[in-house]
Design an enzyme around this catalytic site. Structure first.
Site, PDB file in Angstrom:
ATOM      1  N   ASP A  92       0.691  -0.718  -0.204  1.00 35.07           N
ATOM      2  CA  ASP A  92      -0.390  -0.031   0.156  1.00 35.07           C
ATOM      3  C   ASP A  92       0.991   1.393   0.053  1.00 35.07           C
ATOM      4  OD1 ASP A  92      -1.790   2.242   0.523  1.00 35.07           O
ATOM      5  OD2 ASP A  92      -2.933   0.976   2.250  1.00 35.07           O
ATOM      6  N   ASP A 115      -7.671   3.824  -9.072  1.00 34.38           N
ATOM      7  CA  ASP A 115      -8.382   3.054  -9.603  1.00 34.38           C
ATOM      8  C   ASP A 115      -9.829   4.235  -9.210  1.00 34.38           C
ATOM      9  OD1 ASP A 115      -7.997   0.479  -9.740  1.00 34.38           O
ATOM     10  OD2 ASP A 115      -7.200  -0.245  -7.929  1.00 34.38           O
ATOM     11  N   LYS A 119     -18.529   3.940  -8.185  1.00 36.43           N
ATOM     12  CA  LYS A 119     -20.404   4.015  -7.635  1.00 36.43           C
ATOM     13  C   LYS A 119     -20.077   4.998  -5.811  1.00 36.43           C
ATOM     14  CE  LYS A 119     -21.749  -0.952  -8.413  1.00 36.43           C
ATOM     15  NZ  LYS A 119     -21.116  -1.580  -9.058  1.00 36.43           N
ATOM     16  N   ASP A 151      -9.264  10.099 -15.857  1.00 30.77           N
ATOM     17  CA  ASP A 151      -9.524   9.735 -16.719  1.00 30.77           C
ATOM     18  C   ASP A 151     -10.771   9.512 -16.621  1.00 30.77           C
ATOM     19  OD1 ASP A 151      -9.577   6.958 -16.683  1.00 30.77           O
ATOM     20  OD2 ASP A 151      -9.803   6.112 -18.510  1.00 30.77           O
ATOM     21  N   GLU A 189      -4.472   4.612 -19.168  1.00 26.77           N
ATOM     22  CA  GLU A 189      -4.262   5.179 -20.402  1.00 26.77           C
ATOM     23  C   GLU A 189      -5.091   4.821 -21.560  1.00 26.77           C
ATOM     24  OE1 GLU A 189      -1.996   8.831 -19.929  1.00 26.77           O
ATOM     25  OE2 GLU A 189      -3.512   9.875 -21.063  1.00 26.77           O
TER      26      GLU A 189
END
Ligand SMILES: C[S@@+](CC[C@H](N)C(=O)[O-])C[C@H]1O[C@@H](n2cnc3c(N)ncnc32)[C@H](O)[C@@H]1O
Length: 209
Positions: A92, A115, A119, A151, A189
Site C-alpha cells: 500500500d 482506481d 459507485k 480519465d 490510460e
C-alpha cells in the site's frame, strides 16, 4: 500470472525491493546523498515508472503497487533495461508514505490513473482525498510536486477540489490540464483513450520555503 512473471518475482524482487520493516526509509542510503526521490503509487504494469526512470537516471524512484502481476512486469522491465534507480514495494503506497517517508523528504509524488471507484458507496476507497493531499503536502520537500492523472471526470473534479483546498499545496501547471510531454501514456490510460475518455493531469506544488 505466467511462468516468466512468477520467476521474476522469485528471482528479481530481492534486488529491487525496499528494505522490510516499519522504520523510516533512509533515502540517501537507498539512492545516494542529494539524489531527488519521487514516489509513484499504483504503477500498474510500470509503463510510466520504467520510461521516467530511464529518461531521468539522476532521480530515485520508489514504486508501490499491491498487484503482484504488475510488479513482476515492472521487475522484468527494470532488469531488461539495467535500471538501478528504482525500488519497489509490493504493498500500500499510502501506508508507505504515512509510515516510512519522513516529512519534507520527497521531490515528487505520482499518482497516475488511480482506481476510479465510480459507485458512490465506494468513493471513500479513492486514494486522492483530503487526507491524502495533506499527507503528500507534509512529505514533499519545499518545491516538490504532486502529479495526478485520471480519465474519470468525476474523480478529476474530486482531485481538483481536494488539491485546491489543501493549504500546503498550490495548483500548478498554469491552469493546463493536458498531459505534460514528460509523462508517458500509461497502459491503463491507453485503454481509456481508445474508449474516448478525456484525461486530466493535475500538478500541485508545495511552495518553496
Ligand atoms: C487503474 S490502475 C492504473 C495503473 C497504472 N498507473 C496505469 O496508469 O496504467 C491502478 C493501480 O493502482 C494500484 N493500487 C490501488 N490501490 C493502491 C494502493 N493503496 N497502493 C499501491 N497501489 C495501489 C492497483 O493495483 C492498480 O495497479
Amino acid at each position: 500470472m505466467g511462468v516468466t512473471r512468477r520467476e521474476a518475482l522469485d528471482t528479481l524482487l530481492d534486488r529491487f525491493a525496499l528494505p522490510d520493516g516499519d522504520d523510516p526509509l533512509d533515502l540517501p542510503a537507498l539512492f545516494g546523498t542529494g539524489v531527488p526521490v519521487v514516489l509513484e503509487i499504483g504503477f500498474g504494469a510500470g509503463t510510466s515508472t520504467l520510461a521516467m526512470a530511464e529518461t531521468d537516471p539522476g532521480t530515485g524512484v520508489l514504486g508501490a503497487d499491491v498487484h503482484t502481476p504488475g510488479v513482476a512486469t515492472l521487475l522484468l522491465g527494470l532488469d531488461q533495461r539495467g535500471l538501478s534507480n528504482v525500488r519497489v514495494l509490493v504493498g500500500d503506497g499510502r501506508q508507505l508514505l504515512a509510515q516510512r517517508i519522513a516529512p519534507a523528504s520527497l521531490a515528487g509524488v505520482r499518482v497516475y490513473f488511480p482506481d476510479p471507484w465510480p459507485k458512490g458507496r465506494h468513493h471513500k476507497r479513492r486514494l486522492v482525498d483530503a487526507g491524502f493531499a495533506a499527507l503528500v503536502a507534509d512529505r514533499l520537500a519545499p518545491g516538490g510536486l504532486l502529479h495526478c492523472a485520471t480519465d474519470w471526470e468525476p474523480y478529476a473534479e474530486q482531485m481538483i477540489a481536494v488539491l485546491a483546498a489543501e493549504p500546503g499545496l498550490v495548483l500548478a501547471g498554469e491552469g493546463s490540464r493536458e498531459r505534460p510531454d514528460w509523462r508517458p501514456v500509461t497502459r491503463y490510460e491507453a485503454r481509456g483513450l481508445e474508449r474516448g475518455h478525456r484525461v486530466t493531469d493535475l500538478l500541485a506544488r508545495r511552495p518553496a520555503a
